[in-house]
Design a protein around this motif. Structure first.
Motif, PDB file in Angstrom:
ATOM      1  N   GLN A 117       0.851  -1.165   0.000  1.00  0.00           N
ATOM      2  CA  GLN A 117       0.000   0.000   0.000  1.00  0.00           C
ATOM      3  C   GLN A 117       0.894   1.224   0.000  1.00  0.00           C
ATOM      4  OE1 GLN A 117      -3.281  -0.716   2.645  1.00  0.00           O
ATOM      5  NE2 GLN A 117      -3.747   1.453   2.644  1.00  0.00           N
ATOM      6  N   TYR A 118       0.429   2.281  -0.636  1.00  0.00           N
ATOM      7  CA  TYR A 118       1.182   3.526  -0.633  1.00  0.00           C
ATOM      8  C   TYR A 118       0.571   4.464   0.387  1.00  0.00           C
ATOM      9  CZ  TYR A 118       3.357   2.121  -5.009  1.00  0.00           C
ATOM     10  OH  TYR A 118       4.072   1.467  -5.965  1.00  0.00           O
ATOM     11  N   PHE A 119       1.372   5.265   0.970  1.00  0.00           N
ATOM     12  CA  PHE A 119       0.828   6.335   1.797  1.00  0.00           C
ATOM     13  C   PHE A 119       1.654   7.586   1.566  1.00  0.00           C
ATOM     14  CE2 PHE A 119       4.016   6.585   5.207  1.00  0.00           C
ATOM     15  CZ  PHE A 119       4.682   5.371   5.055  1.00  0.00           C
ATOM     16  N   SER A 120       0.996   8.734   1.757  1.00  0.00           N
ATOM     17  CA  SER A 120       1.715   9.981   1.542  1.00  0.00           C
ATOM     18  C   SER A 120       1.846  10.694   2.865  1.00  0.00           C
ATOM     19  CB  SER A 120       0.974  10.846   0.528  1.00  0.00           C
ATOM     20  OG  SER A 120      -0.326  11.075   0.992  1.00  0.00           O
ATOM     21  N   GLY A 121       2.450  11.849   2.839  1.00  0.00           N
ATOM     22  CA  GLY A 121       2.612  12.622   4.064  1.00  0.00           C
ATOM     23  C   GLY A 121       4.039  12.515   4.530  1.00  0.00           C
ATOM     24  N   ASP A 122       4.552  13.619   4.942  1.00  0.00           N
ATOM     25  CA  ASP A 122       5.944  13.707   5.350  1.00  0.00           C
ATOM     26  C   ASP A 122       6.066  14.378   6.699  1.00  0.00           C
ATOM     27  OD1 ASP A 122       8.054  12.728   3.807  1.00  0.00           O
ATOM     28  OD2 ASP A 122       7.349  13.973   2.152  1.00  0.00           O
ATOM     29  N   GLN A 123       6.268  13.596   7.707  1.00  0.00           N
ATOM     30  CA  GLN A 123       6.589  14.202   8.994  1.00  0.00           C
ATOM     31  C   GLN A 123       8.080  14.006   9.267  1.00  0.00           C
ATOM     32  OE1 GLN A 123       3.125  12.720   9.113  1.00  0.00           O
ATOM     33  NE2 GLN A 123       2.768  14.861   8.636  1.00  0.00           N
ATOM     34  N   LEU A 124       8.821  13.868   8.189  1.00  0.00           N
ATOM     35  CA  LEU A 124      10.235  13.551   8.318  1.00  0.00           C
ATOM     36  C   LEU A 124      11.106  14.802   8.352  1.00  0.00           C
ATOM     37  CD1 LEU A 124      10.441  10.661   5.729  1.00  0.00           C
ATOM     38  CD2 LEU A 124      10.538  10.417   8.181  1.00  0.00           C
ATOM     39  N   GLU A 125      10.487  15.931   8.086  1.00  0.00           N
ATOM     40  CA  GLU A 125      11.220  17.198   7.967  1.00  0.00           C
ATOM     41  C   GLU A 125      12.209  17.430   9.116  1.00  0.00           C
ATOM     42  OE1 GLU A 125      10.220  20.337   4.943  1.00  0.00           O
ATOM     43  OE2 GLU A 125      10.040  18.181   5.180  1.00  0.00           O
ATOM     44  N   ALA A 126      11.707  17.283  10.345  1.00  0.00           N
ATOM     45  CA  ALA A 126      12.545  17.573  11.509  1.00  0.00           C
ATOM     46  C   ALA A 126      13.737  16.616  11.567  1.00  0.00           C
ATOM     47  CB  ALA A 126      11.724  17.473  12.790  1.00  0.00           C
TER      48      ALA A 126
END
Ligand SMILES: [Zn+2]
Length: 153
Positions: A117-126
């Motif tokens: 499954q694909y998922f989006s969203g980026d909380q990786l910035e920090a």
């Protein structure tokens, strides 16, 4: 810059709608769609699981018994070149392929059945900023795959 594309509606294309789109793309790039190649395209386009070349070979041979493994590899190469499939790494260490989606997406892979499954969203910035500060690297992109057990397993 980290890519930040969000899920687009085109990323939600149904699996059967993929086949004519892929066939058009292949033809436009001068790839002759023979029956064995078509059998490979159909298996990969319709699968919601990451399949390795041997699995694709076994399934496509049901439709086209005289298929050769080399055709499977060549067709996968071409599909990858056109960004229609993505290569994924499975915990068993074999290379597998899954129909790709547009935009930047992360992958969830079931270790039991291979469902992807694909998922989006980026909380990786920090995290990325900290890594950049610690190492002096400039991070341009990332590739994230999460492994686990899907809801049906
Ligand atoms: Zn599963």
């Amino acid at each position: 810059m980290v890519s930040r594309a969000r899920t687009s509606t085109s990323a939600r294309m149904s699996t059967s709608a993929r086949i004519p789109v892929w066939e058009d793309a292949l033809r436009q790039h001068g790839y002759r769609l023979t029956a064995p190649r078509q059998a490979v395209v159909e298996i990969v386009a319709e699968s919601g699981r990451a399949l390795n070349p041997t699995e694709i070979y076994d399934r496509a041979r049901v439709a086209y018994p005289r298929l050769g493994l080399v055709t499977v590899y060549r067709t996968l190469e071409k599909l990858e070149e056109l960004h229609l499939v993505q290569r994924v790494h499975r915990p068993d260490n074999c290379q597998a392929f899954i129909a790709g989606v547009e935009g930047h997406q992360h992958l969830l892979i079931c270790q039991n059945c291979g469902r992807v499954q694909y998922f989006s969203g980026d909380q990786l910035e920090a995290l990325i900023q900290r890594v950049e500060a610690d190492t002096g690297y400039q991070v341009h992109d990332h590739w994230l795959q999460l492994f686990g057990k899907c809801g049906e397993c």
